[in-house]
Scaffold this active site. Sequence first.
Site, short mmCIF file in Angstrom:
data_model
loop_
_atom_site.label_atom_id
_atom_site.label_comp_id
_atom_site.label_asym_id
_atom_site.label_seq_id
_atom_site.Cartn_x
_atom_site.Cartn_y
_atom_site.Cartn_z
N ASP A 1 -11.23 6.54 -10.06
CA ASP A 1 -11.89 5.96 -11.09
C ASP A 1 -13.03 5.03 -11.38
O ASP A 1 -14.12 5.61 -10.59
CB ASP A 1 -11.22 4.24 -10.88
CG ASP A 1 -9.81 4.07 -11.02
OD1 ASP A 1 -9.68 4.67 -12.08
OD2 ASP A 1 -9.01 2.90 -10.24
N MET B 1 -18.48 -5.84 -5.71
CA MET B 1 -18.88 -4.22 -5.74
C MET B 1 -18.83 -3.58 -6.39
O MET B 1 -19.43 -2.37 -5.83
CB MET B 1 -17.37 -4.55 -4.34
CG MET B 1 -17.16 -5.06 -3.23
SD MET B 1 -16.19 -4.93 -2.59
CE MET B 1 -15.67 -5.79 -1.33
#
Length: 436
Positions: A122, A342
Amino acid sequence: MSAFKIEGGHKLGGEITPQGAKNEALQILSAVLLTSEPVTIHNIPNIRDVNKQIELLRDFGVKVEQLEEAGAFRFTASDVDLNFLETETFRTKASSLRGSIMMIGPLLARFGKAQMPQPGGDKIGRRRLDTHFIGLKKLGANFVFNEEKHRYYVDADRLEGQYILLDEASVTGTANLVMAAVLAKGTTTIYNAACEPYLQQLCKMLNRMGANIQGVGSNLLTIEGVEVLGGTTHTMLPDMIEIGSFIGLAAMTKSEITIKNVRVDMLGLIPDTFRKLGIKIEQRGDDLFIPAQEHYEIETFIDGSILTVADAIWPGFTPDLLSILLVVATQAKGTILIHQKMFESRLFFTDKLIDMGAQIILCDPHRATVIGLDRKYPLRGIRMTSPDIRAGVSLLIAALSANGTSVIDNVEQIDRGYQYIDDRLRALGAKIERIE
């Protein structure tokens, strides 16, 4: 390329069983390279990323047998062909799958060398690999990064146990180091280790294969190296990200859904975090029952300030479900701040939700404020593109709740992480079809 055409605004209902855990599968499949004996794995999800990993194992010469039981395979890595590492086929396939990085630890530990192109996955922001290679170097590996070829090389005559303090509690980094250390000479201590349920599953499987890992479930792992590992049988957990996705789906579509066999003991904060948005969740044995709700209201903190939900390393709330939580909040009553710590590109899909009528302020790449509409202004169907697995399913949930018809392009991204998702949603009553 495929797309989903969705007619939104319909209530769903019934039971759904989560697939085997995608993130666990990528670790467990890498671990079969550690032994020449057969390893049987149950509950493997039939999804694109996992199938790519199995295909890579076949290309290495691993014998792969599909058993009669759905999702059950036997792997025998008795004749691994390391020459495959030098091929263009390996470069192409491994670079398209981020999970391939976890093959480095097993290959290095058992055969003394490994290499890997920069892996894909991703596009959700920086996902550095320093933790993996710094740890392997501490175990005695030689490391080279060829910038021209974009390829990592490691080799070692024999790995030796060391004390390793990780600079981040990387799940894939911890998995790689654990798989390398189980065959290293002496004792390896890994502090600030990831301790996600999937990492616990990997450690338990390795122990059944003959490894000696202490501290499983904590952030301090002690590994006594052994000479050889044997075969075993392993059953994977249900996918916690699917479970959270189905909770969000039920809430957004005002549906009564039972999620079967969820392993409640391994879900951590997931159910309670959705409850903070006002979603009712009942535990019935090992099932979760989500009743139909016309309205749900976001809690505030005790002092009345706006609720903030942020991702964190386990046992904190998983970052993979923040996009689902954000979508669910668009039709809640109240306001919430979503803080994605994150990954800095994971909230950019909110522009599609804004086009659907959601009230979202993207504060910066990491934070979004969602002003819940309390269903007074339903989302409207639009055409959009899935940017990654989790955002794609979030948009799918939004489309199923919206008025009108939506089309989601690039659903191959969703297929990477969700097994037969259109068929399973149709079984609940969703109006969804796959089109070219």
